[in-house]
Design an enzyme around this catalytic site. Structure first.
Site, PDB file in Angstrom:
ATOM      1  CB  SER A 260      -0.882   0.013   1.249  1.00 59.23           C
ATOM      2  OG  SER A 260      -0.077   0.269   2.386  1.00 59.23           O
ATOM      3  CE  LYS A 261      -0.071   8.490  -0.498  1.00 59.44           C
ATOM      4  NZ  LYS A 261       1.198   8.857   0.117  1.00 59.44           N
ATOM      5  NE  ARG A 262      -2.123   3.401   6.341  1.00 62.09           N
ATOM      6  CZ  ARG A 262      -2.467   2.358   7.073  1.00 62.09           C
ATOM      7  NH1 ARG A 262      -1.704   1.946   8.067  1.00 62.09           N
ATOM      8  NH2 ARG A 262      -3.583   1.735   6.815  1.00 62.09           N
TER       9      ARG A 262
END
Ligand code: GLU
Length: 506
Positions: A260-262
Site C-alpha cells: 500500500s501507499k502507507r
C-alpha cells in the site's frame, strides 16, 4: 502479422499505482513479443471516483517508462473513442439487447430500500433467491415498469444470473478456476441516472468491440471473471472471448499483505511512478522519477516482480524483456516488493550510463552555484561519482568536492593523518607538483610516486594528508584522478591552504 491485441484499461481515480504500472508493462511486453497491438482505454464510467489530472498522469507515466501505446486515448485508432465516458450510446444498445433477450432486468429499488433489505436479511445478495421480493421488472407488471420509466424514476439494469451452474474461467496463469453461479449476484450493468454502464458491462463491450485477444490484469479482478464469462455468453460473443491472465499481487516488503501507499511512506519508497499531488487534499506523494530513478531501472525491477526469466540473468533491457517474457513464467503467488533490489537496479543502470549523460545532473548544480567547469571535467567527475551513488540526485553529493574547495577538514582524519612532519612533507610535495607541466593522471602519478620512493616516505604518509588537503575528508576516488580533474592551479591552491590552516597532531 499477429492479431494479438491487449489493453491497459485504468480508471482515472488518482495516481497510477506501481502495481498498475507492472500490469501495463506485462501487457506491453506481451503485445510486442507477439507483434500485436497495445491499447490504452480509460475506464471513467464511475463519475463519483473521477479525479482530474489522473488521465494525463497515466499517459505521462507510461511515456516516461517507454511503454508505448499503439492505439487508444492520446493516440487514436479505428475503434475511437477510447474514453468510456464518450461511448455512452454504444453501451445502451447492448443494455437493450440483454433486456430483450431476458438476460437482464430493470430494477427500481432505492438505496434506502436496499439498505433496509440488508438489515433485514443476513448476507443479503441481490440474486435468484431474493430478486422475487424486490422492486423490479420481474415482480412488477409491464405497464407499471413503463410508467415508472416515463415518470422519470431512476432505475438500474441488473444481469440475471441463473443459479447452480459451474462457470469456468480458463486463466493462462492460474489454470482453470471454477465458480458456482449461485454465489454471483445480479450485478448492476447500467444506471439510468447518468446513462452510463458500470465497469463490468463497459469493460466487456469494449474488449469485444476493440477485438481484444488477451486480458492481462491484476489479481483483484479475478473474482469478476466468472461474471465476465457469463456476460460474453449472454451477449453472444462466447466464441471470441479473450483469454484471461490474472497477475499476482504485489506484496509488502515483508510479504504480509498487499503493498500500500502507507508501506511506501513508512519505509521511504515511492509507490507511484511520478510525483502526484492529490487535487482535493493537496497531499503530495513521491514518484520514482523525482526520486532520481532511471526508467530502465524501474522497468527491469518491475518486470521481475512476478515474472522470472528462464536463466538467472537479472539485467534486462526492454528489448531483452520483449524477447524473454512469457506468461508461463508469471507466478501464481504474490511478489514481495523488495525495494532494496529496486535501488540496486538503479545503481546498476546509473553505472552503465554514459558520463556525458550524467554530467547534466552536475551541470545543473554547478550553474545554480555559478561555478564554471569544462564539460570534460564535469563528465569525468560524474564518472567517479556514479560508482558511489544509487541515484542521479546523489551524484552531486559525491562529486561536489571536485568543484568546491573544502572549507573545513574532518576532525578525525586530521587527528589521524596530519602529523608533526606532515606540513614539511606537503610543502616539498607542493614544490614537486608545481614543477609538473603535464598534469594528467598518469604523468602526475609517475612523478609523485618516484619522488616518494626517492625520499623514502611511506605512501600513506603522503597520500592520506594530500587527500585530506584536497577533499577535506578521507573519501573520493583514486588520488590522481582527483588532481587531474582539479587541475594544477586548484590542486596547488588547496594544498597551500591546507598547509596553512590544518593544525598538527602529535
Ligand atoms: N478499469 C479497471 C482498473 O482500473 C480495469 C480492469 C481490467 O483490466 O479489466 O483496473
Amino acid at each position: 502479422m499477429s492479431n494479438v491485441r491487449v489493453r491497459f484499461a485504468p480508471s482515472p481515480t488518482g495516481a497510477l499505482h506501481i502495481g498498475g504500472v507492472r500490469t501495463a508493462l506485462y501487457n506491453y511486453l506481451f503485445a510486442r513479443q507477439n507483434g500485436g497491438k497495445m491499447l490504452l482505454r480509460i475506464e471513467d464510467t464511475d463519475s463519483n471516483r473521477f479525479v482530474p489530472g489522473a488521465e494525463e498522469y497515466i499517459i505521462e507515466s507510461l511515456k516516461w517508462l517507454g511503454i508505448e501505446i499503439d492505439e487508444g486515448v492520446g493516440v487514436g485508432g479505428e475503434h475511437a473513442p477510447y474514453r468510456q465516458s464518450e461511448r455512452k450510446d454504444i453501451y445502451r444498445k447492448y443494455v437493450d439487447q440483454l433486456l430483450n433477450d431476458g438476460k437482464a432486468y430493470i430494477a427500481f429499488d432505492t438505496p434506502e430500500q436496499l439498505e433496509a433489505k440488508r438489515n433485514e436479511i443476513k448476507n443479503f445478495q441481490y440474486d435468484a433467491t431474493t430478486r422475487g421480493m424486490m422492486t423490479n421488472s420481474l415482480t412488477l407488471d409491464a405497464e407499471e415498469v413503463k410508467s415508472r420509466i416515463a415518470n422519470g424514476e431512476n432505475y438500474v439494469v441488473r444481469i440475471k444470473i441463473e443459479p447452480g451452474e459451474e462457470v469456468e474461467v480458463d486463466d493462462l496463469i492460474r489454470g482453470k478456476v471454477v465458480i458456482n453461479s449461485s454465489i454471483i449476484d445480479d450485478k448492476v450493468l447500467y444506471k439510468s441516472a447518468d446513462n452510463l454502464p458500470t465497469y463490468h458491462l463497459a469493460n466487456i463491450v469494449d474488449d469485444h468491440l476493440m477485438e481484444i485477444t488477451h486480458v492481462i490484469r491484476g489479481e483483484e479482478w479475478l473474482p469478476s471473471a466468472p461474471l465476465h464469462v457469463l456476460l460474453y455468453r449472454f451477449l453472444g460473443w462466447a466464441d471470441t472471448m479473450p483469454r484471461f491472465a490474472h497477475l499476482p499481487l504485489l506484496l509488502k516488503p515483508q510479504g504480509n499483505g498487499k503493498l500500500s501507499k502507507r508501506d511506501g511512506d513508512k519505509l521511504g519508497f515511492p509507490v507511484f511512478p511520478l510525483e502526484w499531488t492529490d487535487p482535493k487534499t493537496g497531499e503530495k506523494s513521491k514518484g520514482y522519477r523525482e526520486e532520481g530513478y532511471l526508467p530502465e531501472a524501474v522497468i527491469n525491477f518491475l518486470a521481475l516482480l512476478g515474472w522470472h526469466p528462464s536463466s538467472d540473468q537479472e539485467m534486462f533491457t526492454m528489448d531483452e524483456l520483449i524477447k524473454e517474457f512469457s506468461l508461463d513464467r508469471v507466478s501464481k503467488s504474490g511478489a514481495k516488493f523488495d525495494f532494496e533490489k529496486g535501488k540496486w537496479f538503479n545503481h546498476q543502470y546509473l553505472e552503465k550510463k554514459d558520463n556525458k549523460d550524467l554530467a547534466v545532473y552536475l551541470k545543473k548544480e554547478l550553474d545554480a552555484r555559478g561555478i564554471k567547469a569544462t564539460d570534460e571535467n564535469i563528465a569525468k567527475a560524474a564518472g567517479h561519482a556514479k560508482a558511489r551513488a544509487n541515484f542521479a540526485n546523489e551524484l552531486w553529493e559525491q562529486a561536489s568536492f571536485f568543484f568546491i574547495a573544502p572549507e573545513s577538514y574532518d576532525e578525525k582524519t586530521v587527528k589521524k593523518r596530519w602529523k608533526v612532519e606532515t606540513p614539511e612533507i606537503m610543502s616539498q610535495l607542493y614544490t614537486v607538483l608545481e614543477k609538473i607541466e603535464d598534469f594528467s593522471l598518469e604523468n602526475t602519478e609517475k612523478i609523485v610516486t618516484k619522488w616518494i620512493e626517492e625520499k623514502g616516505y611511506g605512501m600513506g604518509a603522503v597520500m592520506n594528508p594530500l587527500r585530506l588537503a584536497l577533499v577535506g575528508e578521507s573519501k573520493g576516488p583514486h588520488m590522481f584522478d582527483i588532481t587531474e580533474i582539479l587541475g594544477k592551479e586548484e590542486t596547488l591552491r588547496r594544498l597551500k591552504k591546507a598547509i596553512e590552516v590544518i593544525p598538527v597532531s602529535e
